[in-house]
Design a protein around this motif. Structure first.
Motif, PDB file in Angstrom:
ATOM      1  N   TRP A 250       0.837  -1.091  -0.051  1.00 41.01           N
ATOM      2  CA  TRP A 250       0.060  -0.003  -0.163  1.00 41.01           C
ATOM      3  C   TRP A 250       0.771   1.250  -0.003  1.00 41.01           C
ATOM      4  O   TRP A 250       1.903   1.384   0.790  1.00 41.01           O
ATOM      5  N   TRP A 251       0.529   2.216  -0.882  1.00 41.42           N
ATOM      6  CA  TRP A 251       1.385   3.415  -0.957  1.00 41.42           C
ATOM      7  C   TRP A 251       1.217   4.472   0.093  1.00 41.42           C
ATOM      8  O   TRP A 251      -0.145   4.336   0.845  1.00 41.42           O
ATOM      9  N   HIS A 252       1.937   5.303   0.617  1.00 42.97           N
ATOM     10  CA  HIS A 252       1.573   6.087   1.754  1.00 42.97           C
ATOM     11  C   HIS A 252       2.509   7.251   1.728  1.00 42.97           C
ATOM     12  O   HIS A 252       3.649   7.075   1.638  1.00 42.97           O
ATOM     13  N   TYR A 253       1.758   8.370   1.926  1.00 45.90           N
ATOM     14  CA  TYR A 253       2.483   9.615   2.274  1.00 45.90           C
ATOM     15  C   TYR A 253       2.172  10.058   3.769  1.00 45.90           C
ATOM     16  O   TYR A 253       1.026   9.787   4.078  1.00 45.90           O
ATOM     17  N   VAL A 254       3.088  10.411   4.518  1.00 50.92           N
ATOM     18  CA  VAL A 254       2.875  10.706   6.089  1.00 50.92           C
ATOM     19  C   VAL A 254       3.373  11.851   6.373  1.00 50.92           C
ATOM     20  O   VAL A 254       4.586  12.499   5.957  1.00 50.92           O
ATOM     21  N   GLU A 255       2.574  12.678   7.241  1.00 51.59           N
ATOM     22  CA  GLU A 255       3.045  14.023   7.627  1.00 51.59           C
ATOM     23  C   GLU A 255       2.899  14.102   9.279  1.00 51.59           C
ATOM     24  O   GLU A 255       1.750  13.858   9.605  1.00 51.59           O
ATOM     25  N   SER A 256       3.883  14.809   9.814  1.00 53.44           N
ATOM     26  CA  SER A 256       3.541  15.037  11.344  1.00 53.44           C
ATOM     27  C   SER A 256       2.725  16.220  11.477  1.00 53.44           C
ATOM     28  O   SER A 256       3.012  17.358  10.793  1.00 53.44           O
ATOM     29  N   LEU A 257       1.760  16.219  12.138  1.00 57.66           N
ATOM     30  CA  LEU A 257       0.711  17.444  12.513  1.00 57.66           C
ATOM     31  C   LEU A 257       1.278  18.037  13.696  1.00 57.66           C
ATOM     32  O   LEU A 257       1.100  19.492  13.723  1.00 57.66           O
ATOM     33  N   GLU A 258       2.161  17.779  14.506  1.00 57.41           N
ATOM     34  CA  GLU A 258       2.833  18.190  15.566  1.00 57.41           C
ATOM     35  C   GLU A 258       3.969  17.206  15.953  1.00 57.41           C
ATOM     36  O   GLU A 258       4.322  16.396  15.194  1.00 57.41           O
ATOM     37  N   THR A 259       5.040  17.768  16.894  1.00 62.52           N
ATOM     38  CA  THR A 259       5.742  17.054  17.364  1.00 62.52           C
ATOM     39  C   THR A 259       5.341  15.735  17.649  1.00 62.52           C
ATOM     40  O   THR A 259       4.551  15.207  18.458  1.00 62.52           O
ATOM     41  N   SER A 260       6.077  14.663  17.066  1.00 63.75           N
ATOM     42  CA  SER A 260       5.319  13.316  17.045  1.00 63.75           C
ATOM     43  C   SER A 260       6.486  12.227  17.118  1.00 63.75           C
ATOM     44  O   SER A 260       7.635  12.337  16.640  1.00 63.75           O
ATOM     45  N   VAL A 261       6.221  11.085  17.952  1.00 71.03           N
ATOM     46  CA  VAL A 261       7.218   9.888  17.804  1.00 71.03           C
ATOM     47  C   VAL A 261       6.523   8.609  17.227  1.00 71.03           C
ATOM     48  O   VAL A 261       5.223   8.510  17.802  1.00 71.03           O
ATOM     49  N   SER A 262       6.857   7.851  16.551  1.00 68.09           N
ATOM     50  CA  SER A 262       6.109   6.670  15.924  1.00 68.09           C
ATOM     51  C   SER A 262       7.175   5.421  16.136  1.00 68.09           C
ATOM     52  O   SER A 262       8.391   5.902  15.693  1.00 68.09           O
ATOM     53  N   VAL A 263       6.762   4.316  16.306  1.00 71.58           N
ATOM     54  CA  VAL A 263       7.524   3.109  16.074  1.00 71.58           C
ATOM     55  C   VAL A 263       6.836   2.087  15.315  1.00 71.58           C
ATOM     56  O   VAL A 263       5.595   2.038  15.393  1.00 71.58           O
ATOM     57  N   ASN A 264       7.662   1.476  14.218  1.00 71.63           N
ATOM     58  CA  ASN A 264       7.121   0.591  13.293  1.00 71.63           C
ATOM     59  C   ASN A 264       8.037  -0.769  13.120  1.00 71.63           C
ATOM     60  O   ASN A 264       9.033  -0.789  13.537  1.00 71.63           O
ATOM     61  N   CYS A 265       7.268  -1.682  12.604  1.00 78.75           N
ATOM     62  CA  CYS A 265       7.971  -3.092  12.554  1.00 78.75           C
ATOM     63  C   CYS A 265       7.303  -3.591  11.271  1.00 78.75           C
ATOM     64  O   CYS A 265       5.979  -3.647  11.182  1.00 78.75           O
ATOM     65  N   TRP A 266       8.110  -3.958  10.438  1.00 83.32           N
ATOM     66  CA  TRP A 266       7.719  -4.870   9.075  1.00 83.32           C
ATOM     67  C   TRP A 266       7.519  -6.455   9.374  1.00 83.32           C
ATOM     68  O   TRP A 266       8.696  -6.824   9.761  1.00 83.32           O
ATOM     69  N   MET A 267       6.259  -7.058   9.298  1.00 85.70           N
ATOM     70  CA  MET A 267       6.005  -8.370   9.639  1.00 85.70           C
ATOM     71  C   MET A 267       6.307  -9.107   8.194  1.00 85.70           C
ATOM     72  O   MET A 267       5.803  -8.843   7.128  1.00 85.70           O
TER      73      MET A 267
END
Length: 509
Positions: A250-267
């Motif tokens: 799936w295509w995705h464009y991502v933008e922070s709306l404020e100071t942010s922290v994310s964690v991801n993992c590819w399964m």
């Protein structure tokens, strides 16, 4: 007891996701509320990483940029936290003079970037590398509670960005992506794989495992990329505690709306070996073009990538192909084993019938059956019944559809046979064809999460905003002519459709 049942239910999530039951992005609510990482704040990282230097990507707000067009600075996490917190003070008019002085400070390399104009992003950071000296923090990411056994921060990447920080539109070559939003809000624009033609895929700039879109999602050139007008994104804003499931490709464009922290993992998914083969072929082709065109290849490579020799690329391709072949041999042996079991079952059934024939009751049973048939023949309706049956058959043979029906049946048998042969060769070779998201698949997905007590929301499909569609009016008269050069040819040769066909040809050999 209730907690145990909840955990058991959550552990079903991994199997459900990896069996391709989720056809559209879905947000899981409150699944991570008991994970230690859900309590993280920005100062957690500055305390853990202390003076460790990290590469920070800096870009302009309100402008999509390739990673190669951004600025980069080596800074500590304390520097980044301090800079992010300074963005709040810029909103206060009374602090404008102090802010002006603060931007020029020498001890923080990020302070020369005005937070009203720029964003900063510590993106795509492998947690195992970042926290090599403080590995306890890795255990605070608990993917295993969803059934992904052994998965934690060691297998995850960290994304810390200020307001406006963004990732160009792309899809990941491998796996299913799970994203936990820890701090702040982040907006996601997602497009299904069946909209790939609307997004103009390109492998320039090259980055392993990422296929980029040529389209500037927030300000598209609809003269150059006219098909993008037909794209319909799925849009969602992630809140702290949300887990977003991004299905394969799936295509995705991502933008922070404020100071942010994310964690991801590819399964990992079963198709990943075939995807890795396609990626290895792409890298081999790209490397050869890159080496032969030093003068023109300045912007062809993402800053995170490097070029390897053709020998290394070929070694990698052969290793993957051998793995795929081994997997297929195992599958064929498994199918043969199943056929043997079916044959044995038929023999057992035949043996049982023979055993039944030896029974003293079988003669009586046959006589009773014969007597019943004779009785039926004496019935006055039997003649009419036989005549009607014969008449019906003759009528059916006169029907203009009978020939077509027989041909269709024969065609169906041939199609089934060919499909079976094709399956042995192509069953796991990835050809991205997204299944349409039907009401039944939607209900199946939602019912599963309801049954295990998880609040889930399917990310809705939306029309492109009017602002995006109207943004092209100023460039409608531009001349879009472009001469073909080596870069254009490389983009064509490394197009995912072309690479997919090359992959199939290699595997057929």
């Amino acid at each position: 007891m209730e907690v145990k049942e909840e955990v058991t239910g959550l552990k079903c999530v991994a199997k459900f996701l990896l069996e391709d039951n989720v056809e559209s992005p879905v947000v899981l609510k409150d699944c991570a509320k008991n994970w230690p990482c859900s309590k993280w704040g920005l100062h957690k990282f500055s305390e853990s990483l202390k003076e460790k230097l990290i590469k920070i990507r800096i870009g302009y707000k309100d402008k999509a940029q390739w990673e190669g067009e951004c600025e980069y600075e080596m800074a500590t996490m304390t520097n980044l936290v301090e800079w992010c917190e300074s963005t709040k003070s810029t909103a206060s008019p009374s602090s404008s003079q102090n802010q002006s002085n603060k931007i020029t400070r020498d001890d923080n390399p990020l302070m020369k970037y005005n937070p009203e104009i720029y964003w900063c992003y510590a993106d795509y950071k492998y947690m195992a590398e970042m926290f090599s000296e403080n590995q306890d923090i890795l255990k605070e990411v608990c993917w295993s509670t969803l059934g992904f056994e052994g998965r934690d921060g060691y297998d995850s990447t960290l994304w810390i960005g200020s307001e406006g920080a963004n990732t160009p539109c792309h899809y990941d070559s491998y796996g299913c992506n799970l994203v936990l939003q820890v701090v702040g809000k982040k907006k996601w624009y997602l497009f299904s794989p069946d909209q790939t033609e609307f997004l103009y895929p390109t492998r320039i700039p090259y980055e392993e495992s990422s296929v980029f879109s040529e389209v500037n999602i927030m300000n598209p050139d609809l003269v150059k990329h006219s098909l993008f007008q037909s794209a319909t994104p799925h849009i969602v804003t992630l809140q702290p505690g949300d887990i977003l499931v991004v299905p394969h490709h799936w295509w995705h464009y991502v933008e922070s709306l404020e100071t942010s922290v994310s964690v991801n993992c590819w399964m990992n998914l079963p198709v990943d070996n075939e995807c890795r083969l396609q990626e290895a072929i792409t890298r081999a082709v790209f490397s050869r073009f890159y080496e032969k065109n030093d003068q023109e290849s300045g912007d062809w490579l993402n800053p995170t990538e490097s070029i390897v020799s053709m020998d290394v690329n070929l070694e990698y391709i052969n290793e993957i192909m051998n793995n795929i072949k081994k997997t297929r041999v195992k599958r064929i042996l498994h199918e043969d084993s199943e056929k043997t079991d079916v044959g044995r079952s038929l023999k057992d059934d035949q043996s049982a019938r023979c055993h039944a024939m030896d029974s003293p009751n079988v003669g009586r049973s046959l006589k009773d059956d014969q007597s019943a048939r004779c009785h039926a023949m004496d019935s006055p309706n039997v003649g009419r019944s036989l005549e009607d049956d014969q008449s019906a058959r003759c009528h059916a043979m006169d029907s203009p559809n009978v020939g077509r029906s027989l041909e269709d049946d024969q065609s169906a048998k041939c199609h089934t046979r060919n499909h079976r042969k094709r399956k042995l060769i192509d069953s796991d070779v990835l050809e991205v064809k997204t299944k349409r998201y039907t009401a039944s698949s939607y209900e199946h997905c939602m019912n599963f999460f309801r049954e295990i007590g998880v609040t889930a929301e399917i990310v809705p499909r939306q029309e492109l905003s009017k602002e995006i569609k109207q943004g092209v009016s100023d460039i409608a008269g531009q001349n879009n002519e472009q001469n073909v050069d080596v870069k254009t040819i490389l983009q064509c040769v490394t197009h995912p459709k072309i690479i997919s066909e090359i992959s199939k040809l290699l595997l057929d050999k």
